[in-house]
Design a protein around this motif. Sequence first.
Motif, PDB file in Angstrom:
ATOM      1  N   VAL A 112       0.838  -1.207   0.000  1.00  0.00           N
ATOM      2  CA  VAL A 112       0.000   0.000   0.000  1.00  0.00           C
ATOM      3  C   VAL A 112       0.872   1.256   0.000  1.00  0.00           C
ATOM      4  CG1 VAL A 112      -1.734   1.305   1.287  1.00  0.00           C
ATOM      5  CG2 VAL A 112      -1.920  -1.185   1.142  1.00  0.00           C
ATOM      6  N   CYS A 113       1.991   1.204   0.716  1.00  0.00           N
ATOM      7  CA  CYS A 113       2.863   2.379   0.836  1.00  0.00           C
ATOM      8  C   CYS A 113       3.893   2.477  -0.291  1.00  0.00           C
ATOM      9  CB  CYS A 113       3.587   2.356   2.182  1.00  0.00           C
ATOM     10  SG  CYS A 113       2.488   2.582   3.599  1.00  0.00           S
ATOM     11  N   SER A 114       3.802   1.599  -1.278  1.00  0.00           N
ATOM     12  CA  SER A 114       4.748   1.633  -2.392  1.00  0.00           C
ATOM     13  C   SER A 114       4.676   2.968  -3.124  1.00  0.00           C
ATOM     14  CB  SER A 114       4.424   0.498  -3.375  1.00  0.00           C
ATOM     15  OG  SER A 114       5.126   0.673  -4.587  1.00  0.00           O
ATOM     16  N   PRO A 115       5.814   3.548  -3.474  1.00  0.00           N
ATOM     17  CA  PRO A 115       5.818   4.825  -4.221  1.00  0.00           C
ATOM     18  C   PRO A 115       5.195   4.698  -5.606  1.00  0.00           C
ATOM     19  CG  PRO A 115       8.035   3.893  -4.097  1.00  0.00           C
ATOM     20  CD  PRO A 115       7.182   3.091  -3.161  1.00  0.00           C
TER      21      PRO A 115
ATOM     22  N   VAL B  82      -3.823   3.056   9.940  1.00  0.00           N
ATOM     23  CA  VAL B  82      -2.390   2.770  10.090  1.00  0.00           C
ATOM     24  C   VAL B  82      -2.099   1.279  10.185  1.00  0.00           C
ATOM     25  CG1 VAL B  82      -1.731   4.976  11.090  1.00  0.00           C
ATOM     26  CG2 VAL B  82      -2.525   3.148  12.589  1.00  0.00           C
ATOM     27  N   ASP B  83      -3.128   0.450  10.135  1.00  0.00           N
ATOM     28  CA  ASP B  83      -2.874  -0.987  10.032  1.00  0.00           C
ATOM     29  C   ASP B  83      -2.231  -1.323   8.690  1.00  0.00           C
ATOM     30  OD1 ASP B  83      -4.002  -1.354  12.508  1.00  0.00           O
ATOM     31  OD2 ASP B  83      -5.973  -1.920  11.740  1.00  0.00           O
ATOM     32  N   ASN B  84      -2.480  -0.457   7.686  1.00  0.00           N
ATOM     33  CA  ASN B  84      -1.945  -0.715   6.347  1.00  0.00           C
ATOM     34  C   ASN B  84      -1.155   0.444   5.753  1.00  0.00           C
ATOM     35  OD1 ASN B  84      -2.721  -3.378   5.965  1.00  0.00           O
ATOM     36  ND2 ASN B  84      -4.673  -2.861   5.026  1.00  0.00           N
ATOM     37  N   ILE B  85      -1.030   1.542   6.501  1.00  0.00           N
ATOM     38  CA  ILE B  85      -0.247   2.691   6.034  1.00  0.00           C
ATOM     39  C   ILE B  85       0.584   3.210   7.199  1.00  0.00           C
ATOM     40  CG2 ILE B  85      -0.330   5.040   5.082  1.00  0.00           C
ATOM     41  CD1 ILE B  85      -2.949   4.388   3.753  1.00  0.00           C
ATOM     42  N   TYR B  86       1.825   3.556   6.930  1.00  0.00           N
ATOM     43  CA  TYR B  86       2.684   4.089   7.982  1.00  0.00           C
ATOM     44  C   TYR B  86       2.118   5.403   8.512  1.00  0.00           C
ATOM     45  CZ  TYR B  86       6.247   0.689   6.608  1.00  0.00           C
ATOM     46  OH  TYR B  86       6.929  -0.473   6.348  1.00  0.00           O
ATOM     47  N   ALA B  87       2.127   5.538   9.848  1.00  0.00           N
ATOM     48  CA  ALA B  87       1.578   6.743  10.464  1.00  0.00           C
ATOM     49  C   ALA B  87       2.367   7.994  10.102  1.00  0.00           C
ATOM     50  CB  ALA B  87       1.539   6.579  11.982  1.00  0.00           C
TER      51      ALA B  87
ATOM     52  N   ALA C   1       3.504   8.761   7.201  1.00  0.00           N
ATOM     53  CA  ALA C   1       3.430   8.967   5.750  1.00  0.00           C
ATOM     54  C   ALA C   1       2.168   9.756   5.416  1.00  0.00           C
ATOM     55  CB  ALA C   1       3.437   7.623   5.020  1.00  0.00           C
ATOM     56  N   PRO C   2       2.122  11.046   5.778  1.00  0.00           N
ATOM     57  CA  PRO C   2       0.896  11.833   5.594  1.00  0.00           C
ATOM     58  C   PRO C   2       0.448  11.935   4.142  1.00  0.00           C
ATOM     59  CG  PRO C   2       2.766  13.259   6.132  1.00  0.00           C
ATOM     60  CD  PRO C   2       3.206  11.844   6.378  1.00  0.00           C
ATOM     61  N   ALA C   3       1.394  11.942   3.200  1.00  0.00           N
ATOM     62  CA  ALA C   3       1.022  12.060   1.791  1.00  0.00           C
ATOM     63  C   ALA C   3       0.201  10.852   1.341  1.00  0.00           C
ATOM     64  CB  ALA C   3       2.266  12.214   0.923  1.00  0.00           C
ATOM     65  N   ILE C   4       0.566   9.656   1.840  1.00  0.00           N
ATOM     66  CA  ILE C   4      -0.174   8.444   1.475  1.00  0.00           C
ATOM     67  C   ILE C   4      -1.486   8.372   2.255  1.00  0.00           C
ATOM     68  CG2 ILE C   4      -0.084   5.918   1.361  1.00  0.00           C
ATOM     69  CD1 ILE C   4       2.950   6.139   1.176  1.00  0.00           C
TER      70      ILE C   4
END
Length: 527
Positions: A297-300, A313-318, A320-323
């Motif tokens: 999910v956090c892949s660029p 945040v279970d699937n996105i880094y906390a 990483a506001p842009a994502i």
Amino acid sequence: MEFKKKQKNFIFFITLLIIVMLIVVFVVERQAMKTDTGKKVITIAIVQDDLVQDYTTNYYTSWLESETNCSIQFDYIPHGYKKEYIKALLTANSGKIDCVILPQNQSIISKEDFLSYAEKGLIYSLNRLTAEGTNYYNILHKSDNSLPEESLLINSNLYYFPNAETSRTSKNFQTFWINTNWLKALGLQIPKTTDELHDVLIAFRDKDPNNNGISDELPLVGCESNYSLQSYNFLLNAFIHNDPINLRFYKGDNDSIYSPITNDFRDGLKYCHRLYSEDLLADISFTFTQNQILETVCSPEDIVGAFTSQSIVDNIYANAPAILSCYIQVPPLIGPRGYKNAIYTTPKPSIGAFIPANSKNPDEAFKVLDAMLSEEGALIGAFGEYDVDWTFSLGDDISLYGNKAEIVTLNYLKSKTQNKNYAGAGVRYVDETYIDGVAWNGDNSLVEYLDARAAKVYEPFYNREIQEDSKYLYTQLGNPTELTNYCDDMINKFITGELDINSDYHWKAFITKCKELIGDDFLSNPE
């Protein structure tokens, strides 16, 4: 020249020796100072967290020492040998550890292993210590009964301090998150029905929404690590009440309903299988770990269209506001028969801390852990230092949920390296008035804001009435674990096509086995 070289080496050696001796003297004197004060030295085993600068000089540690008149020292649990470490410290003849603090959402020790240790007498029973007047007692006997004693008892004994989730967001079982950048790129609206979702996912698959000229999009992903990450559980709730936490039972008008053996549930499985067979529900959903899904999910490359989770945040880094800002919640979908449902859940407390039976100072260890359950201790554990990291609202602030705020954060600590608390580890019980009463700081990518907004959208669709008896129903089954495992496995096989959901033979065999595990006298369930 040789003599001068030897002389320099000798001076270096003597200097190094002096430094070592000074360090040893300092450590000995520091320990002696602790002993001379008459304070008991409590040794806490803990996993080092990169977000905590120094446990020894931590503000929370200093407060606990001051509050309990104990001196605290730490023994760090090695990352590669956590389970081995726990077993070794519990079985040692003379334990050097007085209590163990576990990480938030800990996976060091399973409930089954903990139960085994408790039954063998290796965990200290807290029954004697949880007397009236302690913070532990007060929480168990709160008027709202938000942490009932039965949720913590093991064979009629209290063996651990809870790390409890009390927020409104923790009671929202599952949220469906969709990539708004992809919707905008394709001129699509947020889907409202299962049919609309199908059309959106096809567009995600075929129309290159990440605009890289490569067919690398994953329209919908899930993960088998826990129920809230299994995206098909969300989809099934558009067909029938589907609460996997409570074994997918619910109370009907006149009888107990077991959702998986109904025709509506079968229709939901057919829909999920269709998504899987059309490469809309990605096959990695059944093989990837949670960490692998998070990395995906956090892949660029921006390759994921949608996923489900309890917290974003279970699937996105906390951090990483842009994502985080790319995804928005999809309200519960409307199924083919007009059904629309969200699942309310009561989070079970995890093991926050415990005292080994071989602890030399169990009473003092209890005092330290019990202090964490006080209102002041809980607020430090959640928000940090009063009037530095947070303060009480004067009444003009609005919370994340739109009501009057109770807490205003001055220095937001979550996901930051800090030295104010243990980053959520250990004993945790924050009154929901405070945890849900944090003022919004205007940041739309803030995790708490995104989760709170999702909870507000989902709360009107909780079917609380038909869930009320689900826990009771669960307790009446002879072997609920066997039924759970069988049903979970069969759902997986029907969706992936290992078994044919359109085959009456396979479906009737599934129903027969379920009824065998449940007992025919337990329910009269329409097929």
